[in-house]
Write a protein that holds these residues in place. Sequence first.
Motif, PDB file in Angstrom:
ATOM      1  N   SER A 199       0.838  -1.199   0.000  1.00 54.67           N
ATOM      2  CA  SER A 199       0.000   0.000   0.000  1.00 54.67           C
ATOM      3  C   SER A 199       0.875   1.253   0.000  1.00 54.67           C
ATOM      4  O   SER A 199       2.053   1.211   0.384  1.00 54.67           O
ATOM      5  N   ILE A 200       0.279   2.350  -0.412  1.00 57.18           N
ATOM      6  CA  ILE A 200       1.002   3.619  -0.401  1.00 57.18           C
ATOM      7  C   ILE A 200       1.472   3.947   1.011  1.00 57.18           C
ATOM      8  O   ILE A 200       2.622   4.353   1.213  1.00 57.18           O
ATOM      9  N   SER A 201       0.605   3.783   1.998  1.00 57.81           N
ATOM     10  CA  SER A 201       0.990   4.137   3.368  1.00 57.81           C
ATOM     11  C   SER A 201       2.165   3.296   3.850  1.00 57.81           C
ATOM     12  O   SER A 201       3.064   3.809   4.521  1.00 57.81           O
ATOM     13  N   GLN A 202       2.184   2.009   3.501  1.00 58.38           N
ATOM     14  CA  GLN A 202       3.310   1.154   3.901  1.00 58.38           C
ATOM     15  C   GLN A 202       4.588   1.601   3.196  1.00 58.38           C
ATOM     16  O   GLN A 202       5.653   1.666   3.805  1.00 58.38           O
ATOM     17  N   ILE A 203       4.473   1.923   1.918  1.00 58.05           N
ATOM     18  CA  ILE A 203       5.642   2.389   1.165  1.00 58.05           C
ATOM     19  C   ILE A 203       6.179   3.684   1.766  1.00 58.05           C
ATOM     20  O   ILE A 203       7.390   3.845   1.945  1.00 58.05           O
ATOM     21  N   LEU A 204       5.298   4.620   2.089  1.00 61.98           N
ATOM     22  CA  LEU A 204       5.745   5.888   2.660  1.00 61.98           C
ATOM     23  C   LEU A 204       6.481   5.668   3.977  1.00 61.98           C
ATOM     24  O   LEU A 204       7.524   6.279   4.226  1.00 61.98           O
ATOM     25  N   ASN A 205       5.960   4.782   4.817  1.00 64.10           N
ATOM     26  CA  ASN A 205       6.634   4.466   6.082  1.00 64.10           C
ATOM     27  C   ASN A 205       7.985   3.813   5.844  1.00 64.10           C
ATOM     28  O   ASN A 205       8.992   4.197   6.449  1.00 64.10           O
ATOM     29  N   ASP A 206       8.003   2.803   4.981  1.00 65.37           N
ATOM     30  CA  ASP A 206       9.253   2.090   4.692  1.00 65.37           C
ATOM     31  C   ASP A 206      10.290   3.023   4.072  1.00 65.37           C
ATOM     32  O   ASP A 206      11.469   2.972   4.415  1.00 65.37           O
ATOM     33  N   LEU A 207       9.847   3.846   3.170  1.00 66.92           N
ATOM     34  CA  LEU A 207      10.742   4.747   2.467  1.00 66.92           C
ATOM     35  C   LEU A 207      11.394   5.733   3.437  1.00 66.92           C
ATOM     36  O   LEU A 207      12.609   5.944   3.399  1.00 66.92           O
ATOM     37  N   GLU A 208      10.606   6.305   4.313  1.00 70.11           N
ATOM     38  CA  GLU A 208      11.166   7.259   5.280  1.00 70.11           C
ATOM     39  C   GLU A 208      12.207   6.576   6.181  1.00 70.11           C
ATOM     40  O   GLU A 208      13.262   7.144   6.460  1.00 70.11           O
ATOM     41  N   VAL A 240       4.479  13.259  -3.329  1.00 69.74           N
ATOM     42  CA  VAL A 240       5.791  13.756  -3.701  1.00 69.74           C
ATOM     43  C   VAL A 240       6.553  13.990  -2.396  1.00 69.74           C
ATOM     44  O   VAL A 240       6.083  14.722  -1.522  1.00 69.74           O
ATOM     45  N   LEU A 241       7.710  13.358  -2.293  1.00 69.81           N
ATOM     46  CA  LEU A 241       8.573  13.550  -1.144  1.00 69.81           C
ATOM     47  C   LEU A 241       9.813  14.298  -1.597  1.00 69.81           C
ATOM     48  O   LEU A 241      10.451  13.900  -2.583  1.00 69.81           O
ATOM     49  N   GLU A 242      10.124  15.368  -0.926  1.00 72.10           N
ATOM     50  CA  GLU A 242      11.361  16.088  -1.203  1.00 72.10           C
ATOM     51  C   GLU A 242      12.352  15.647  -0.147  1.00 72.10           C
ATOM     52  O   GLU A 242      12.129  15.830   1.051  1.00 72.10           O
ATOM     53  N   VAL A 243      13.439  15.032  -0.603  1.00 71.45           N
ATOM     54  CA  VAL A 243      14.401  14.437   0.319  1.00 71.45           C
ATOM     55  C   VAL A 243      15.779  15.070   0.144  1.00 71.45           C
ATOM     56  O   VAL A 243      16.141  15.505  -0.949  1.00 71.45           O
ATOM     57  N   CYS A 244      16.513  15.110   1.251  1.00 76.26           N
ATOM     58  CA  CYS A 244      17.818  15.755   1.211  1.00 76.26           C
ATOM     59  C   CYS A 244      18.746  15.140   2.246  1.00 76.26           C
ATOM     60  O   CYS A 244      18.320  14.783   3.342  1.00 76.26           O
ATOM     61  N   LEU A 273      17.796  20.529  -6.387  1.00 78.28           N
ATOM     62  CA  LEU A 273      17.621  20.138  -4.994  1.00 78.28           C
ATOM     63  C   LEU A 273      16.297  20.666  -4.456  1.00 78.28           C
ATOM     64  O   LEU A 273      15.855  21.729  -4.862  1.00 78.28           O
ATOM     65  N   PRO A 274      15.697  19.995  -3.519  1.00 79.20           N
ATOM     66  CA  PRO A 274      16.038  18.665  -3.042  1.00 79.20           C
ATOM     67  C   PRO A 274      15.614  17.596  -4.048  1.00 79.20           C
ATOM     68  O   PRO A 274      14.851  17.873  -4.964  1.00 79.20           O
ATOM     69  N   CYS A 275      16.113  16.399  -3.842  1.00 78.59           N
ATOM     70  CA  CYS A 275      15.718  15.273  -4.702  1.00 78.59           C
ATOM     71  C   CYS A 275      14.243  14.959  -4.441  1.00 78.59           C
ATOM     72  O   CYS A 275      13.747  15.137  -3.330  1.00 78.59           O
ATOM     73  N   LYS A 276      13.569  14.485  -5.461  1.00 78.34           N
ATOM     74  CA  LYS A 276      12.156  14.133  -5.322  1.00 78.34           C
ATOM     75  C   LYS A 276      11.959  12.634  -5.559  1.00 78.34           C
ATOM     76  O   LYS A 276      12.536  12.067  -6.477  1.00 78.34           O
ATOM     77  N   ILE A 277      11.132  12.063  -4.711  1.00 74.92           N
ATOM     78  CA  ILE A 277      10.699  10.676  -4.879  1.00 74.92           C
ATOM     79  C   ILE A 277       9.179  10.713  -4.896  1.00 74.92           C
ATOM     80  O   ILE A 277       8.558  11.400  -4.087  1.00 74.92           O
ATOM     81  N   VAL A 278       8.576   9.997  -5.832  1.00 67.92           N
ATOM     82  CA  VAL A 278       7.114   9.967  -5.933  1.00 67.92           C
ATOM     83  C   VAL A 278       6.593   8.570  -5.618  1.00 67.92           C
ATOM     84  O   VAL A 278       7.263   7.564  -5.881  1.00 67.92           O
ATOM     85  N   VAL A 279       5.389   8.544  -5.053  1.00 66.99           N
ATOM     86  CA  VAL A 279       4.715   7.287  -4.715  1.00 66.99           C
ATOM     87  C   VAL A 279       3.263   7.449  -5.153  1.00 66.99           C
ATOM     88  O   VAL A 279       2.595   8.402  -4.763  1.00 66.99           O
ATOM     89  N   TYR A 280       2.799   6.503  -5.991  1.00 71.38           N
ATOM     90  CA  TYR A 280       1.437   6.610  -6.507  1.00 71.38           C
ATOM     91  C   TYR A 280       0.924   5.236  -6.908  1.00 71.38           C
ATOM     92  O   TYR A 280       1.688   4.287  -7.059  1.00 71.38           O
ATOM     93  N   SER A 308       6.523  16.412   2.388  1.00 69.35           N
ATOM     94  CA  SER A 308       5.761  15.374   1.703  1.00 69.35           C
ATOM     95  C   SER A 308       4.353  15.906   1.492  1.00 69.35           C
ATOM     96  O   SER A 308       3.752  16.452   2.421  1.00 69.35           O
ATOM     97  N   PHE A 309       3.870  15.784   0.269  1.00 72.12           N
ATOM     98  CA  PHE A 309       2.504  16.226   0.018  1.00 72.12           C
ATOM     99  C   PHE A 309       1.850  15.326  -1.007  1.00 72.12           C
ATOM    100  O   PHE A 309       2.500  14.683  -1.810  1.00 72.12           O
ATOM    101  N   ASN A 310       0.530  15.302  -0.924  1.00 69.34           N
ATOM    102  CA  ASN A 310      -0.285  14.519  -1.836  1.00 69.34           C
ATOM    103  C   ASN A 310      -0.853  15.482  -2.879  1.00 69.34           C
ATOM    104  O   ASN A 310      -1.618  16.398  -2.530  1.00 69.34           O
TER     105      ASN A 310
END
Length: 127
Positions: A11-20, A53-57, A76-83, A33-35
């Motif tokens: 799920s998206i929520s699991q991915i967001l948690n794992d990714l962070e 969209v997650l902006e990571v640095c 910058l910052p790098c962006k990672i997307v989850v959808y 992070s925003f939707n």
Amino acid sequence: MFHYTVVTEKSISQILNDLEENLSKEKFGVLWSFNIKDKLNEKGLTYNQDYYVLEVCNPFEAKEVLSITSQVGYFLPCKIVVYEEDGTTKVGMVKPTALISILGDTNLDSKAAEIEQRLITCIDKTK
């Protein structure tokens, strides 16, 4: 390809948690992070697909590359997307090597490749 994208059944929520968590281990923080769905709906536009969209640095890496050229700040910052798409969850990013190549400064190539590999590792661990 200019991007790196993986597909998972999580799920998206699991991915967001794992990714962070994975990013933190590589000393990357999520600055924002925003939707996109929520932002568009706030503006009165109907958009039904969750698209984060997650902006990571990594501040140490950012300081290093900015010391070489200020123009790298455009990326910058790098962006990672989850959808979600077609019943699966996708996680992806624009490859730092693709962005850095635009500048034509070969002094940044190895650093971009290193950062790219670390981010790919973080994404791969979410599958």
